[in-house]
Design a protein around this motif. Sequence first.
Motif, short mmCIF file in Angstrom:
data_model
loop_
_atom_site.label_atom_id
_atom_site.label_comp_id
_atom_site.label_asym_id
_atom_site.label_seq_id
_atom_site.Cartn_x
_atom_site.Cartn_y
_atom_site.Cartn_z
N PRO A 191 6.35 13.05 -9.28
CA PRO A 191 5.92 14.08 -10.24
C PRO A 191 6.08 13.59 -11.67
O PRO A 191 6.98 12.82 -11.98
CB PRO A 191 6.85 15.25 -9.94
N LYS A 192 5.20 14.06 -12.53
CA LYS A 192 5.27 13.69 -13.93
C LYS A 192 6.34 14.53 -14.63
O LYS A 192 6.63 15.64 -14.22
CB LYS A 192 3.92 13.88 -14.59
N VAL A 193 6.88 13.96 -15.68
CA VAL A 193 7.90 14.64 -16.48
C VAL A 193 7.20 15.26 -17.68
O VAL A 193 6.56 14.57 -18.48
CB VAL A 193 8.98 13.64 -16.95
N ASN A 194 7.32 16.57 -17.80
CA ASN A 194 6.75 17.29 -18.94
C ASN A 194 7.74 17.20 -20.09
O ASN A 194 8.84 17.74 -20.02
CB ASN A 194 6.48 18.74 -18.56
N VAL A 243 0.84 -1.19 0.00
CA VAL A 243 0.00 0.00 0.00
C VAL A 243 0.87 1.24 0.00
O VAL A 243 0.62 2.19 -0.73
CB VAL A 243 -0.96 -0.01 1.22
N GLN A 244 1.94 1.23 0.79
CA GLN A 244 2.84 2.38 0.83
C GLN A 244 3.53 2.59 -0.50
O GLN A 244 3.66 3.71 -0.98
CB GLN A 244 3.88 2.21 1.93
N LEU A 245 3.97 1.51 -1.15
CA LEU A 245 4.64 1.63 -2.44
C LEU A 245 3.69 2.19 -3.50
O LEU A 245 4.08 3.05 -4.28
CB LEU A 245 5.17 0.27 -2.90
N SER A 246 2.45 1.71 -3.53
CA SER A 246 1.53 2.20 -4.55
C SER A 246 1.20 3.67 -4.32
O SER A 246 1.03 4.41 -5.26
CB SER A 246 0.26 1.36 -4.60
N SER A 247 1.13 4.10 -3.08
CA SER A 247 0.85 5.52 -2.83
C SER A 247 2.07 6.37 -3.14
O SER A 247 1.95 7.52 -3.52
CB SER A 247 0.37 5.75 -1.40
N MET A 248 3.28 5.82 -3.02
CA MET A 248 4.49 6.56 -3.37
C MET A 248 4.54 6.81 -4.87
O MET A 248 4.98 7.86 -5.31
CB MET A 248 5.73 5.81 -2.91
N ASN A 302 6.82 4.13 -19.37
CA ASN A 302 6.92 5.49 -18.86
C ASN A 302 5.63 6.30 -18.96
O ASN A 302 5.58 7.44 -18.50
CB ASN A 302 8.04 6.23 -19.60
N ARG A 303 4.60 5.75 -19.54
CA ARG A 303 3.37 6.51 -19.81
C ARG A 303 2.84 7.23 -18.57
O ARG A 303 2.45 8.39 -18.63
CB ARG A 303 2.29 5.61 -20.38
N ASP A 304 2.81 6.55 -17.42
CA ASP A 304 2.28 7.16 -16.20
C ASP A 304 3.18 8.27 -15.65
O ASP A 304 2.76 9.03 -14.78
CB ASP A 304 2.07 6.10 -15.12
N ARG A 305 4.39 8.35 -16.14
CA ARG A 305 5.34 9.36 -15.67
C ARG A 305 5.41 10.56 -16.59
O ARG A 305 6.08 11.53 -16.29
CB ARG A 305 6.74 8.75 -15.54
N LEU A 306 4.77 10.48 -17.74
CA LEU A 306 4.89 11.53 -18.75
C LEU A 306 3.64 12.39 -18.86
O LEU A 306 2.53 11.91 -18.63
CB LEU A 306 5.16 10.89 -20.13
N ASP A 361 14.50 10.49 -14.44
CA ASP A 361 13.15 10.16 -14.01
C ASP A 361 12.40 9.18 -14.90
O ASP A 361 11.29 8.76 -14.55
CB ASP A 361 12.32 11.44 -13.89
N LEU A 362 12.96 8.82 -16.04
CA LEU A 362 12.27 7.89 -16.93
C LEU A 362 13.03 6.57 -17.01
O LEU A 362 14.25 6.53 -16.96
CB LEU A 362 12.14 8.51 -18.33
N PHE A 363 12.27 5.48 -17.13
CA PHE A 363 12.85 4.14 -17.23
C PHE A 363 13.42 3.89 -18.62
O PHE A 363 12.75 4.18 -19.61
CB PHE A 363 11.79 3.07 -16.93
N GLY A 364 14.62 3.37 -18.69
CA GLY A 364 15.20 2.97 -19.97
C GLY A 364 15.63 4.11 -20.86
O GLY A 364 15.84 3.93 -22.06
#
Length: 101
Positions: free
Chosen positions: A37-40, A27-32, A94-98, A52-55
């Motif tokens: 923050p998203k990357v613009n 639960v803590q990991l999913s809330s983290m 990376n979709r959720d981070r962008l 901040d992005l994977f790969g």
Amino acid sequence: MVFGVLTSLSVVAIAAPSTTPEVSALVQLSSMDQLTPKVNLNAADAETLRRDLFGIGATKVKAIIAYSESNGSFTAVDESLEVKRIGKSLLEKNRDRLEVK
């Protein structure tokens, strides 16, 4: 009769819900993840993209920046698929981070 009591106690003990440390940690990991923050794509610098992005390494960062300089600002996250070296798999990681602003 003793057997019946012991059997019903074991059923109650097995059926009782328990909160384990593993569940709390998940639960803590999913809330983290939600706090990250998203990357613009239009405002992030090379270091932010890489960090901040994977790969995404130096070569892909250069490709993202070069695409943006040649074609103007990104209008949608999916437009990143037009960048050389960015494929569907990498975008989905990376979709959720962008975001695009």
